[in-house]
Design a protein around this motif. Structure first.
Motif, PDB file in Angstrom:
ATOM      1  N   PHE A  97     -70.467 -33.114   4.765  1.00 38.57           N
ATOM      2  CA  PHE A  97     -69.424 -32.391   4.035  1.00 38.57           C
ATOM      3  C   PHE A  97     -68.087 -33.095   4.267  1.00 38.57           C
ATOM      4  CE2 PHE A  97     -67.394 -30.054   7.587  1.00 38.57           C
ATOM      5  CZ  PHE A  97     -68.354 -30.203   8.577  1.00 38.57           C
ATOM      6  N   HIS A  98     -67.037 -32.553   3.726  1.00 40.84           N
ATOM      7  CA  HIS A  98     -65.725 -33.194   3.853  1.00 40.84           C
ATOM      8  C   HIS A  98     -64.802 -32.344   4.714  1.00 40.84           C
ATOM      9  CE1 HIS A  98     -67.366 -35.102   0.312  1.00 40.84           C
ATOM     10  NE2 HIS A  98     -66.473 -36.067   0.440  1.00 40.84           N
ATOM     11  N   GLN A  99     -64.029 -33.022   5.551  1.00 37.47           N
ATOM     12  CA  GLN A  99     -63.030 -32.304   6.334  1.00 37.47           C
ATOM     13  C   GLN A  99     -61.629 -32.681   5.865  1.00 37.47           C
ATOM     14  OE1 GLN A  99     -63.886 -33.004  10.514  1.00 37.47           O
ATOM     15  NE2 GLN A  99     -64.728 -30.928  10.664  1.00 37.47           N
ATOM     16  N   VAL A 100     -60.790 -31.678   5.861  1.00 40.65           N
ATOM     17  CA  VAL A 100     -59.364 -31.879   5.615  1.00 40.65           C
ATOM     18  C   VAL A 100     -58.726 -31.696   6.992  1.00 40.65           C
ATOM     19  CG1 VAL A 100     -57.332 -30.968   4.430  1.00 40.65           C
ATOM     20  CG2 VAL A 100     -59.586 -30.822   3.334  1.00 40.65           C
ATOM     21  N   GLU A 101     -58.000 -32.685   7.461  1.00 38.21           N
ATOM     22  CA  GLU A 101     -57.474 -32.578   8.823  1.00 38.21           C
ATOM     23  C   GLU A 101     -56.041 -33.093   8.882  1.00 38.21           C
ATOM     24  OE1 GLU A 101     -60.077 -33.379  11.973  1.00 38.21           O
ATOM     25  OE2 GLU A 101     -58.583 -34.341  13.254  1.00 38.21           O
ATOM     26  N   GLY A 102     -55.266 -32.448   9.707  1.00 36.57           N
ATOM     27  CA  GLY A 102     -53.889 -32.901   9.892  1.00 36.57           C
ATOM     28  C   GLY A 102     -53.507 -32.879  11.357  1.00 36.57           C
ATOM     29  N   VAL A 103     -52.640 -33.802  11.775  1.00 40.56           N
ATOM     30  CA  VAL A 103     -52.098 -33.767  13.139  1.00 40.56           C
ATOM     31  C   VAL A 103     -50.590 -34.011  13.066  1.00 40.56           C
ATOM     32  CG1 VAL A 103     -54.211 -34.510  14.327  1.00 40.56           C
ATOM     33  CG2 VAL A 103     -52.596 -36.233  13.528  1.00 40.56           C
ATOM     34  N   VAL A 104     -49.864 -33.332  13.945  1.00 43.87           N
ATOM     35  CA  VAL A 104     -48.415 -33.526  14.028  1.00 43.87           C
ATOM     36  C   VAL A 104     -48.092 -33.861  15.487  1.00 43.87           C
ATOM     37  CG1 VAL A 104     -46.134 -32.479  13.733  1.00 43.87           C
ATOM     38  CG2 VAL A 104     -48.002 -31.885  12.161  1.00 43.87           C
ATOM     39  N   ALA A 105     -47.493 -35.010  15.706  1.00 43.13           N
ATOM     40  CA  ALA A 105     -47.174 -35.439  17.072  1.00 43.13           C
ATOM     41  C   ALA A 105     -45.661 -35.552  17.215  1.00 43.13           C
ATOM     42  CB  ALA A 105     -47.825 -36.803  17.354  1.00 43.13           C
ATOM     43  N   ASP A 106     -45.124 -34.828  18.203  1.00 43.50           N
ATOM     44  CA  ASP A 106     -43.669 -34.900  18.411  1.00 43.50           C
ATOM     45  C   ASP A 106     -43.357 -34.352  19.809  1.00 43.50           C
ATOM     46  OD1 ASP A 106     -40.984 -35.317  18.001  1.00 43.50           O
ATOM     47  OD2 ASP A 106     -40.882 -34.117  16.158  1.00 43.50           O
ATOM     48  N   TYR A 107     -42.121 -34.542  20.233  1.00 45.17           N
ATOM     49  CA  TYR A 107     -41.702 -33.973  21.516  1.00 45.17           C
ATOM     50  C   TYR A 107     -41.601 -32.466  21.394  1.00 45.17           C
ATOM     51  CZ  TYR A 107     -40.646 -38.715  22.995  1.00 45.17           C
ATOM     52  OH  TYR A 107     -40.759 -40.030  23.333  1.00 45.17           O
ATOM     53  N   ASN A 108     -42.019 -31.784  22.453  1.00 49.33           N
ATOM     54  CA  ASN A 108     -41.800 -30.340  22.598  1.00 49.33           C
ATOM     55  C   ASN A 108     -42.412 -29.472  21.501  1.00 49.33           C
ATOM     56  OD1 ASN A 108     -40.277 -30.898  24.927  1.00 49.33           O
ATOM     57  ND2 ASN A 108     -38.469 -31.306  23.644  1.00 49.33           N
ATOM     58  N   ILE A 109     -43.522 -29.890  20.938  1.00 51.88           N
ATOM     59  CA  ILE A 109     -44.214 -29.022  19.977  1.00 51.88           C
ATOM     60  C   ILE A 109     -44.889 -27.893  20.744  1.00 51.88           C
ATOM     61  CG2 ILE A 109     -46.214 -28.902  18.431  1.00 51.88           C
ATOM     62  CD1 ILE A 109     -45.431 -31.444  17.217  1.00 51.88           C
ATOM     63  N   THR A 110     -44.809 -26.680  20.196  1.00 51.20           N
ATOM     64  CA  THR A 110     -45.375 -25.519  20.877  1.00 51.20           C
ATOM     65  C   THR A 110     -46.425 -24.834  20.016  1.00 51.20           C
ATOM     66  OG1 THR A 110     -43.799 -23.969  19.924  1.00 51.20           O
ATOM     67  CG2 THR A 110     -43.129 -25.075  21.962  1.00 51.20           C
ATOM     68  N   LEU A 111     -47.067 -23.824  20.608  1.00 51.66           N
ATOM     69  CA  LEU A 111     -48.042 -23.023  19.868  1.00 51.66           C
ATOM     70  C   LEU A 111     -47.372 -22.329  18.684  1.00 51.66           C
ATOM     71  CD1 LEU A 111     -50.988 -21.949  19.880  1.00 51.66           C
ATOM     72  CD2 LEU A 111     -50.163 -20.009  21.214  1.00 51.66           C
ATOM     73  N   ALA A 170     -44.876 -38.390  14.393  1.00 54.31           N
ATOM     74  CA  ALA A 170     -45.635 -38.663  13.160  1.00 54.31           C
ATOM     75  C   ALA A 170     -46.379 -37.427  12.686  1.00 54.31           C
ATOM     76  CB  ALA A 170     -46.627 -39.793  13.395  1.00 54.31           C
ATOM     77  N   LYS A 171     -46.568 -37.383  11.356  1.00 57.03           N
ATOM     78  CA  LYS A 171     -47.417 -36.359  10.729  1.00 57.03           C
ATOM     79  C   LYS A 171     -48.471 -37.123   9.929  1.00 57.03           C
ATOM     80  CE  LYS A 171     -43.697 -34.302   8.863  1.00 57.03           C
ATOM     81  NZ  LYS A 171     -42.847 -33.318   8.174  1.00 57.03           N
ATOM     82  N   MET A 172     -49.733 -36.916  10.250  1.00 60.42           N
ATOM     83  CA  MET A 172     -50.788 -37.704   9.610  1.00 60.42           C
ATOM     84  C   MET A 172     -51.904 -36.768   9.136  1.00 60.42           C
ATOM     85  SD  MET A 172     -50.985 -40.856  12.335  1.00 60.42           S
ATOM     86  CE  MET A 172     -51.453 -39.833  13.727  1.00 60.42           C
ATOM     87  N   PHE A 173     -52.567 -37.161   8.050  1.00 61.75           N
ATOM     88  CA  PHE A 173     -53.687 -36.349   7.557  1.00 61.75           C
ATOM     89  C   PHE A 173     -54.826 -37.240   7.117  1.00 61.75           C
ATOM     90  CE2 PHE A 173     -54.208 -36.836   2.967  1.00 61.75           C
ATOM     91  CZ  PHE A 173     -53.077 -37.578   2.628  1.00 61.75           C
ATOM     92  N   SER A 174     -55.998 -36.634   6.966  1.00 66.66           N
ATOM     93  CA  SER A 174     -57.143 -37.336   6.379  1.00 66.66           C
ATOM     94  C   SER A 174     -58.017 -36.332   5.658  1.00 66.66           C
ATOM     95  CB  SER A 174     -57.957 -38.053   7.456  1.00 66.66           C
ATOM     96  OG  SER A 174     -58.553 -37.108   8.312  1.00 66.66           O
ATOM     97  N   ILE A 175     -58.696 -36.809   4.636  1.00 66.21           N
ATOM     98  CA  ILE A 175     -59.683 -35.977   3.926  1.00 66.21           C
ATOM     99  C   ILE A 175     -60.874 -36.881   3.662  1.00 66.21           C
ATOM    100  CG2 ILE A 175     -60.173 -34.530   1.924  1.00 66.21           C
ATOM    101  CD1 ILE A 175     -57.116 -34.362   1.465  1.00 66.21           C
ATOM    102  N   ASP A 176     -61.956 -36.662   4.376  1.00 65.36           N
ATOM    103  CA  ASP A 176     -63.120 -37.517   4.135  1.00 65.36           C
ATOM    104  C   ASP A 176     -64.381 -36.890   4.685  1.00 65.36           C
ATOM    105  OD1 ASP A 176     -64.585 -39.642   3.172  1.00 65.36           O
ATOM    106  OD2 ASP A 176     -63.329 -41.180   4.101  1.00 65.36           O
ATOM    107  N   ARG A 177     -65.454 -37.645   4.562  1.00 65.49           N
ATOM    108  CA  ARG A 177     -66.789 -37.144   4.816  1.00 65.49           C
ATOM    109  C   ARG A 177     -67.137 -37.146   6.306  1.00 65.49           C
ATOM    110  NH1 ARG A 177     -71.176 -38.859   0.477  1.00 65.49           N
ATOM    111  NH2 ARG A 177     -69.260 -38.738  -0.724  1.00 65.49           N
ATOM    112  N   VAL A 178     -67.878 -36.132   6.718  1.00 63.18           N
ATOM    113  CA  VAL A 178     -68.402 -36.068   8.085  1.00 63.18           C
ATOM    114  C   VAL A 178     -69.867 -35.642   7.997  1.00 63.18           C
ATOM    115  CG1 VAL A 178     -66.150 -35.519   9.081  1.00 63.18           C
ATOM    116  CG2 VAL A 178     -67.712 -33.668   8.449  1.00 63.18           C
ATOM    117  N   PHE A 179     -70.608 -35.836   9.095  1.00 66.75           N
ATOM    118  CA  PHE A 179     -72.061 -35.637   9.057  1.00 66.75           C
ATOM    119  C   PHE A 179     -72.504 -34.786  10.236  1.00 66.75           C
ATOM    120  CE2 PHE A 179     -70.634 -39.586   7.343  1.00 66.75           C
ATOM    121  CZ  PHE A 179     -71.267 -39.680   6.116  1.00 66.75           C
TER     122      PHE A 179
END
Ligand code: PHE
Length: 503
Positions: free
Chosen positions: A377-391, A355-364
Motif C-alpha cells: 500500500f502507499h504511505q503518506v508521511e511527513g517529518v518536521v525537524a527544528d529546535y525546541n519542537i514540542t508535543l 527542515a520539513k520533508m514529506f514522502s508518498i510512496d509504496r510500502v510492503f
C-alpha cells in the motif's frame, strides 16, 4: 348516453381484469407512440441536415385516461353501475350480498356515496340493509362516464373537470410532441447518398465537382480521444503533494523499495527481536543476501544505543547483530526514508538546518489480504525537524494538516511506536460510519534515534504517517480495495474518475 332502465344488471358488472388489460393497452400504445416520435425526429433531423426539409418541434400537454378512467368510460361510473344493478322497480330493494355478486367491494363502496349524493339510490325504506332506486328516476345521465368518453375520443375536457378527474386519478397529463415540416431548398423525393470523404480518385477524375457532400455536423460530440488517465491513488497523491508544498515541505526521494534492515528498523531504534522484523510481517529479500553499504561510524553509535543506551536511555541490553541489520527487506514503512533523510540533514556540509520533508510512496507488509488490506500500500508521511519542537507543535500541526483535507475535530490517543515517544494515534469522526476512525499515526522521534544520527541537542523531530488508500477509497466511495488496485480494477472507471480537491 342515457342508460335505459331496462339495461341488465349483468352488463354493468364488468370484470376488473379486462379494465386493466385496456389500461395496459393504452400504456403500450403511448410508449409505441413515443418511440415512433423519437424515430421520426431522428429522420427529420437527418433530412434537415441535407436541407431537404425544415421542421420545428411543438409540444402540447393533453389528458389521457388512466386504466380506471378507461374502464369508467367504457362501463360507466361506479354509481351508475350500482344504479343499473338495482331492480328497475324503485319499491324493490337489493341486499348487499346480492349486489356483492355483481360489483366488487371497492366499486360498491365508492358507488354508494356518490349514488346517494346524486339522489339516484336510497336506502330501502322498509327492507333493512337493502338499497333501492330513488322513485321517479327512470333514467340517469352518467356525467362522469360521458366526460371521460370525451377525453378518450377527442382529448377534450373543461379545466374544472380536468382538475377533478386528475385528483380522482381517472385522467393523467401526457406530453404530445408534434412536428411541422416544410420543404427545404434541397427538397427531393429521393434521398441521395452523400459523400463523407474527399478521395484521391474524386480529385483525379474531377468527380468531386458533381458529388454531393455531407455537411459538417458541428453539434456532433465527437469520439473521446484515446488517452492515458491518472489512477485515483495518483490523483489523491497529487492533492496531498499540493498540501505539503503549500506548507513549505520538500519531497524526499523514495525510489528504493528494497531497504536494509538498518534503515528500516535499527536506525529507528526498533529492537532486533521486534515482531515487525519477523517473516510473518516483513518480506525479506534473499538475493542479494546483504546490504552493501551502511555508514560505519553511525552503525557503531546505533549498535551502542541498542546495547547500552545513552542520551538518558538504558537501551535494550542485548547483543546487536550485524548480520541482522544487513538483511534486506521490502520496506515496511516510508519512515526508513525519513530516517535516511534525517541522518543526511544531521550531517549536511553546512551543518543542521531546520527542515520539513514529506514522502508518498509504496510500502510492503506480509499481511493477510482482505477487502481493506493488501500486501502493499502507499504511505503518506511527513517529518518536521527544528529546535525546541514540542508535543503541542505535533498536535497543532496535525490539526492544520488534516483541516486542509477537510478533516477537523481530531482526537488523539496515546499509542506505541518503538521510534517515537510520545506516540499518538489520530482519530476523526466518520459521519458515514457514525464512529471515530483511526486516520493516522504520529509521534515525537526518540532521542535514541535522533542523537546517534548527529542531530544537535535541542533539535526535536515530529513525524506522522497515514495510508493513501484509505482517503482514496473514501473519496471515490470504494469499499473493496481490490476494486482500486489489481486485476479487478475497472479501467473505464479509472478513466472517468474525477480529479480530487480537498476539502
Ligand atoms: N511509520 C509509522 C507507520 O507505519 C507512521 C509514523 C511515521 C509514525 C512517523 C510516527 C512518525 O504507521
Amino acid at each position: 348516453a342515457l342508460y335505459p332502465a331496462a339495461e341488465t344488471a349483468h352488463a354493468a358488472a364488468s370484470s376488473s381484469s379486462s379494465a386493466d388489460d385496456a389500461g395496459a393497452r393504452v400504456e403500450a400504445e403511448l410508449r409505441a407512440r413515443a418511440d415512433w416520435q423519437l424515430g421520426l425526429q431522428a429522420t427529420l433531423s437527418s433530412l434537415a441536415s441535407r436541407e431537404m426539409v425544415a421542421y420545428s418541434v411543438h409540444e402540447q400537454t393533453t389528458l389521457v385516461l388512466t386504466p380506471e378512467g378507461y374502464s369508467i368510460a367504457r362501463d360507466g361510473s361506479h354509481e351508475a353501475r350500482l344504479w343499473r344493478a338495482l331492480p328497475a322497480d324503485a319499491e324493490q330493494g337489493a341486499s348487499m350480498a346480492k349486489l356483492g355478486e355483481l360489483l366488487t367491494p371497492a366499486v360498491l363502496k365508492i358507488a354508494q356515496g356518490k349514488a346517494f349524493a346524486k339522489r339516484w339510490v336510497r336506502k330501502h325504506p322498509t327492507a333493512a340493509g337493502e338499497l333501492a332506486r330513488v322513485p321517479g328516476v327512470d333514467a340517469i345521465e352518467d356525467d362522469t362516464a360521458l366526460a371521460l368518453q370525451r377525453v378518450r375520443d377527442a382529448g377534450e375536457t373543461s379545466e374544472k373537470e380536468a382538475a377533478e378527474y386528475k385528483k380522482r386519478k381517472l385522467v393523467a397529463p401526457r406530453k404530445l410532441v408534434y412536428f411541422s415540416v416544410t420543404k427545404g431548398p434541397q427538397f427531393a423525393l429521393k434521398v441521395e447518398k452523400l459523400e463523407t470523404d474527399l478521395t484521391f480518385e474524386m480529385l483525379q477524375s474531377g468527380a468531386w465537382r458533381e458529388k454531393p457532400f455531407k455537411k459538417y455536423n458541428f453539434n456532433a460530440e465527437g469520439a473521446a480521444p484515446a488517452a492515458g488517465a491518472l489512477h485515483p491513488l495518483l490523483k489523491v497523491r497529487e492533492e496531498f503533494r499540493n498540501i505539503f508544498f503549500e506548507m513549505g515541505f520538500t519531497e524526499m526521494p523514495t525510489n528504493r523499495f528494497v531497504e536494509s534492515s538498518f534503515w528500516c528498523f535499527d536506525s529507528l531504534f526498533v529492537p532486533q527481536q521486534h515482531a515487525a522484523r519477523d517473516v510473518q510481517d516483513t518480506f525479506f529479500v534473499k538475493d542479494p543476501p546483504a546490504a552493501k553499504h551502511i555508514p560505519e561510524d553511525y552503525l557503531a553509535r546505533v549498535t551502542q544505543v541498542h546495547e547500552e543506551g545513552g542520551f538518558g536511555s538504558t537501551g535494550y541490553r542485548y547483543p546487536f547483530s550485524r548480520s541482522v541489520t544487513e538483511k534486506l527487506v521490502l520496506r515496511t514503512h516510508t519512515t526508513a526514508v525519513s530516517a535516511a533523510m534525517l541522518y543526511k540533514l544531521a550531517n549536511a556540509p553546512g551543518g543542521f538546518q531546520p527542515a520539513k520533508m514529506f514522502s508518498i510512496d509504496r510500502v510492503f507488509r506480509n499481511e493477510a489480504v482482505d477487502a481493506t488490506h493488501l500486501a502493499e500500500f502507499h504511505q503518506v508521511e511527513g517529518v518536521v525537524a527544528d529546535y525546541n519542537i514540542t508535543l503541542g507543535d505535533l498536535i497543532g500541526f496535525m490539526q492544520i494538516f488534516f483541516a486542509k483535507m477537510g478533516v477537523t475535530d481530531l482526537r488523539f490517543k496515546p499509542a506505541f511506536n518503538p521510534y517515537t515517544e510520545p506516540s499518538l494515534e489520530i482519530f476523526s469522526y466518520h459521519k458515514g460510519l457514525g464512529k471515530w476512525v483511526e486516520i493516522g499515526n504520529s509521534g515525537m522521534f526518540r532521542p535514541e534515534m535522533l542523537r546517534p544520527m548527529g542531530l544537535p541537542d535541542g533539535v526535536n523531530v515530529l513525524g506522522w504517517g497515514l495510508s493513501l488508500e484509505r482517503p482514496t477509497m473514501i473519496r471515490y466511495g470504494i469499499n473493496n480495495i481490490r476494486e482500486l488496485v489489481g486485476h479487478k480494477v475497472d479501467i473505464d472507471g479509472v478513466e472517468r474518475a474525477a480529479a480530487v480537491r480537498f476539502p
